[in-house]
Structures are given as structure tokens and as C-alpha cells.
Design an enzyme around this catalytic site. Structure first.
Site, PDB file in Angstrom:
ATOM      1  N   SER A  93       0.809  -1.215   0.000  1.00 32.90           N
ATOM      2  CA  SER A  93       0.000   0.000   0.000  1.00 32.90           C
ATOM      3  C   SER A  93       0.848   1.273   0.000  1.00 32.90           C
ATOM      4  O   SER A  93       0.299   2.378   0.052  1.00 32.90           O
ATOM      5  CB  SER A  93      -0.891   0.005   1.242  1.00 32.90           C
ATOM      6  N   THR A 128      -1.887   3.029   4.296  1.00 35.99           N
ATOM      7  CA  THR A 128      -1.081   4.242   4.104  1.00 35.99           C
ATOM      8  C   THR A 128      -0.279   4.512   5.369  1.00 35.99           C
ATOM      9  O   THR A 128      -0.791   4.317   6.473  1.00 35.99           O
ATOM     10  CB  THR A 128      -2.026   5.440   3.880  1.00 35.99           C
ATOM     11  N   THR A 137       1.684   6.945   0.188  1.00 34.22           N
ATOM     12  CA  THR A 137       0.787   5.826  -0.136  1.00 34.22           C
ATOM     13  C   THR A 137       0.786   5.517  -1.620  1.00 34.22           C
ATOM     14  O   THR A 137       1.145   6.370  -2.441  1.00 34.22           O
ATOM     15  CB  THR A 137      -0.660   6.208   0.282  1.00 34.22           C
ATOM     16  N   ARG A 152      -6.778   8.838 -10.401  1.00 31.01           N
ATOM     17  CA  ARG A 152      -7.365   9.208  -9.105  1.00 31.01           C
ATOM     18  C   ARG A 152      -6.269   9.607  -8.103  1.00 31.01           C
ATOM     19  O   ARG A 152      -5.237   8.957  -7.979  1.00 31.01           O
ATOM     20  CB  ARG A 152      -8.161   8.029  -8.565  1.00 31.01           C
ATOM     21  N   VAL A 153      -6.519  10.685  -7.388  1.00 31.77           N
ATOM     22  CA  VAL A 153      -5.617  11.134  -6.321  1.00 31.77           C
ATOM     23  C   VAL A 153      -6.423  11.158  -5.028  1.00 31.77           C
ATOM     24  O   VAL A 153      -7.562  11.633  -5.010  1.00 31.77           O
ATOM     25  CB  VAL A 153      -5.051  12.538  -6.644  1.00 31.77           C
ATOM     26  N   GLY A 154      -5.849  10.641  -3.966  1.00 35.15           N
ATOM     27  CA  GLY A 154      -6.562  10.595  -2.682  1.00 35.15           C
ATOM     28  C   GLY A 154      -6.206  11.765  -1.786  1.00 35.15           C
ATOM     29  O   GLY A 154      -5.766  12.826  -2.252  1.00 35.15           O
ATOM     30  N   ASP A 155      -6.381  11.548  -0.506  1.00 37.40           N
ATOM     31  CA  ASP A 155      -6.121  12.602   0.487  1.00 37.40           C
ATOM     32  C   ASP A 155      -4.645  12.723   0.854  1.00 37.40           C
ATOM     33  O   ASP A 155      -4.198  13.771   1.331  1.00 37.40           O
ATOM     34  CB  ASP A 155      -6.899  12.302   1.778  1.00 37.40           C
ATOM     35  N   THR A 166      -5.523   7.875   7.474  1.00 39.73           N
ATOM     36  CA  THR A 166      -5.435   6.665   6.662  1.00 39.73           C
ATOM     37  C   THR A 166      -6.864   6.183   6.436  1.00 39.73           C
ATOM     38  O   THR A 166      -7.735   6.401   7.267  1.00 39.73           O
ATOM     39  CB  THR A 166      -4.577   5.571   7.343  1.00 39.73           C
ATOM     40  N   GLY A 167      -7.072   5.552   5.286  1.00 39.80           N
ATOM     41  CA  GLY A 167      -8.415   5.076   4.986  1.00 39.80           C
ATOM     42  C   GLY A 167      -8.963   5.745   3.748  1.00 39.80           C
ATOM     43  O   GLY A 167      -8.197   6.195   2.887  1.00 39.80           O
ATOM     44  N   GLY A 212      -9.743   8.084   1.316  1.00 41.53           N
ATOM     45  CA  GLY A 212      -9.245   9.435   1.113  1.00 41.53           C
ATOM     46  C   GLY A 212     -10.313  10.454   0.771  1.00 41.53           C
ATOM     47  O   GLY A 212     -10.239  11.611   1.208  1.00 41.53           O
TER      48      GLY A 212
HETATM   49  C1  SD4 Z   1      -6.167   7.089  -0.246  1.00 39.09           C
HETATM   50  N1  SD4 Z   1      -5.970   7.417   2.113  1.00 39.09           N
HETATM   51  O1  SD4 Z   1      -5.549   7.092  -1.293  1.00 39.09           O
HETATM   52  C2  SD4 Z   1      -5.450   6.660   1.001  1.00 39.09           C
HETATM   53  C3  SD4 Z   1      -5.610   5.190   1.138  1.00 39.09           C
HETATM   54  C4  SD4 Z   1      -5.177   4.660   2.439  1.00 39.09           C
HETATM   55  O2  SD4 Z   1      -4.369   3.098   3.708  1.00 39.09           O
HETATM   56  O3  SD4 Z   1      -5.153   5.285   3.435  1.00 39.09           O
HETATM   57  N2  SD4 Z   1      -4.801   3.480   2.509  1.00 39.09           N
HETATM   58  O4  SD4 Z   1      -7.359   7.355  -0.166  1.00 39.09           O
END
Ligand code: SD4
Length: 332
Positions: A88, A192, A210, A220-223, A243-244, A246
Site C-alpha cells: 500500500s 497508508t 501511499t 485518481r488522487v486521494g487525500d 489513513t483510509g 481518502g
Molecule cells: C487514499 N488514504 O488514497 C489513502 C488510502 C489509504 O491506507 O489510506 N490506505 O485514499
């Protein structure tokens, strides 16, 4: 017998403190709140998940030797980025739906400066590129091809990040696709690494890195590379990381919110929970994903909370480096 009512003056007299100047009294107040005594417990590091232990070990070595929080968080999460078994983060991370590993990362220092990269490919250490963006440009975020070119120009080496193990997992996922599938919710997998460190000088820094959600839509871009969502640090208050899922952290400016709660007087634990409660309220209680925050304040106190069961975090102090369970708010 008449009970004596103790006044502030009596207390100061007993403690031999009458006659001290205003500035000294200020110090006494701090001492009463316990700050200098907590100094003995510095440095402190908190990071997400089990692999946070190895990352904390590296960060802790740097901090115990008197190093800076900013160096500690960068070098600490570098350990996770280089680990091929960790699917990850960095090298060995699970790819997007097209089989491409794309990385997101950001870093923030005690001076309020920050740097980020998003949708970066072929570079093992996105956090170090993010730091370079922070220190060697006047921008905050670079993405995709531009981020790669910047990294190569700064001497980072290009490398294929897709390990056989990750490719096989991607093929397995593709083989199971059907015309009934959609992208809601995406496959779970929340590992992450977010890390916040407090050094011996009392300075804070944070890092988040991450490969993002597994099998996400290409682009796609997360948080995790977004300052305020995946990470936020205010050197006068504290730092927080996520984490989680995003998208949920972005929609609530999650990490910024945790820090602002601490600024209003909440403990790190209360602050993490308050940010998650905000999300639960925003979604009217309809939560079908995981999101978690970790936090560390200026006094070295920590907090960690998630929406659902399962959050683990690593906590480093001069005495120990320990894996702990976070508190969760929703019982299924
Ligand atoms: C995301 N927050 O790209 C990240 C994913 C993540 O543990 O936290 N994975 O949304």
C-alpha cells in the site's frame, strides 16, 4: 475547627514563590501544567499501522541522536516506501485499474512549509520528492509527468514499482470483474503510512505516503498528498495524519480539522474523534468505509481513532516502540 480556605497567595507562599516576577510566574504556570516535566519523554513519534513500528524505529534513531522531526518523518516513512512486502506504500504497492502503480505523498515541517507529489510513477520515495518540492521550489504540489521530471532532474532514479506479487493480485482482481461491478465502494485496504514526530527541541513535523486505494481509476488522487486532508502540522499546536478512504478525509479537511480541534483545547484523542464525528454527521450516519486519524500535540500527547474497528498504530517514546489499537466509533 474552621477550615482554612486556601488562596492562590497562600499556595505561592507555601511553595516559596512570593516575590517572583511576572515572567517567572508564567513559567510556574507552565510547570504546574506539567510541560517541562513532559520534556523528559521527548521525542515522540506516532504512525499508522503495524509497519509503523519499523518506520518509527528509524525515525526514533534520528530523534534520539538529537535529529530534527522533519528528517525523522522523511527517513522513517522511507522504510515503508522501500518495503516490497508492503502493498500500500511505494515499491510493491498495489496498482490502479490499469496495472500502473501511482504514488501520493506530502510532508510538512515546523515552519509551516510543505510539499507534495501526486500521481507520481516510477520513483520509490515520493516523500523525498515531496520534500524536494518544498525545499527546492516555491510550489507546494507537483503531479504526474511533471513530478516525475522534477524528481529525475533532482537525481532520483527511475524504477519499475510493480512487483510480481502486486501484479498477480491485480490480475486476480481483473479476472473476478463482472458487468455487475461498479466503483462504489472500491476494494478495501488501508495501509497508508502517516507519521507525526516531535523532536527534542519540541518541534513537530509530519509525513504521509501511499500507493492509494487499490485498483483505483487511473488518475485518481486521494487525500494523502493533500495538505489539510491527509496531513496537517501546526508547530504551536500539534499534527495529525489520516489513513483510509481518502475521499472522506478530503470532504472534511480531516487532518486540518483534527489540528483545529486541538487548538480549541481538545486532547489529541478527543480531536481525532471529533473529526470522525463530523464526518458521521455529514453522511447522516451512512458509513460504508474506513477512515482513521492519528494525532500528536506539542506536549507529546497522542490520539488515534477510526470509524470502524481495526486501526492499529505505532507509538515511539524514549522508553518503547509499541503497536497499539485505536479506538473506533461505529460498532457494526
Ligand atoms: C487514499 N488514504 O488514497 C489513502 C488510502 C489509504 O491506507 O489510506 N490506505 O485514499
Amino acid at each position: 475547627m474552621v477550615k482554612k480556605i486556601w488562596t492562590r497567595r497562600d499556595f505561592l507562599q507555601k511553595a516559596g514563590l512570593v516575590g517572583l516576577g511576572l515572567s517567572q510566574l508564567k513559567y510556574v504556570n507552565l510547570w504546574a501544567k506539567g510541560r517541562p516535566s513532559r520534556r523528559g519523554e521527548f521525542p515522540v513519534v506516532i504512525s499508522t499501522w503495524k509497519h509503523g513500528l519499523a518506520a518509527n524505529t528509524k525515525a526514533g534513531e534520528i530523534l534520539m541522536a538529537g535529529g530534527k522531526a522533519l528528517d525523522a518523518v522523511e527517513k522513517g516513512v522511507n522504510v515503508s516506501e522501500a518495503d516490497p512486502e508492503l502493498m500500500s506504500v511505494g515499491y510493491g504497492g498495489l496498482p490502479d485499474e490499469d496495472g500502473v502503480v501511482t504514488l501520493d505523498a506530502c510532508i510538512m515541517g515546523p515552519d509551516g512549509n510543505c510539499g507534495a507529489v501526486a500521481f507520481l510513477q516510477d520513483i520509490v520515495h515520493p516523500i523525498s520528492v515531496a520534500r524536494r518540492v518544498m525545499e527546492r521550489s516555491d510550489h507546494v504540489m507537483l503531479v504526474g509527468e511533471g513530478a516525475l521530471r522534477f524528481a529525475l532532474a533532482h537525481g532520483f532514479k527511475r524504477q519499475n514499482l510493480l512487483t510480481d506479487k502486486a501484479r498477480e493480485r491485480w490480475l486476480e482482481w481483473k479476472e473476478k470483474l463482472s458487468d455487475q461491478d461498479d466503483w462504489f465502494p472500491p476494494p478495501q485496504g488501508h495501509d497508508t503510512i502517516s507519521m507525526i514526530a516531535l523532536d527534542k527541541n519540541g518541534d513537530l513535523a509530519g509525513a504521509c505516503t501511499t500507493s492509494g486505494l487499490a485498483f483505483k481509476i487511473h488518475g485518481r488522487v486521494g487525500d494523502s498528498p493533500i495538505i489539510g486532508a491527509g496531513l496537517y502540522v501546526d508547530n504551536g499546536v500539534g499534527g495529525a495524519g489520516a489513513t483510509g478512504r481518502g475521499e472522506a478525509a478530503i470532504k472534511t479537511c480531516g487532518s486540518f480539522l483534527v489540528v483545529e480541534e486541538m487548538r480549541r483545547g481538545a486532547s489529541p484523542q478527543e480531536a481525532c474523534e471529533a473529526a470522525l464525528q463530523r464526518l458521521i454527521k455529514q453522511r447522516k450516519g451512512k458509513i460504508d468505509f474506513q477512515l482513521a486519524f492519528i494525532a500528536l500535540n506539542k506536549d507529546g500527547e497522542i490520539g488515534a481513532a477510526s470509524l470502524k474497528d481495526g486501526l492499529q498504530y505505532a507509538h515511539f517514546t524514549p522508553k518503547e516502540n509499541k503497536l497499539k489499537d485505536g479506538k473506533y466509533l461505529i460498532k457494526d
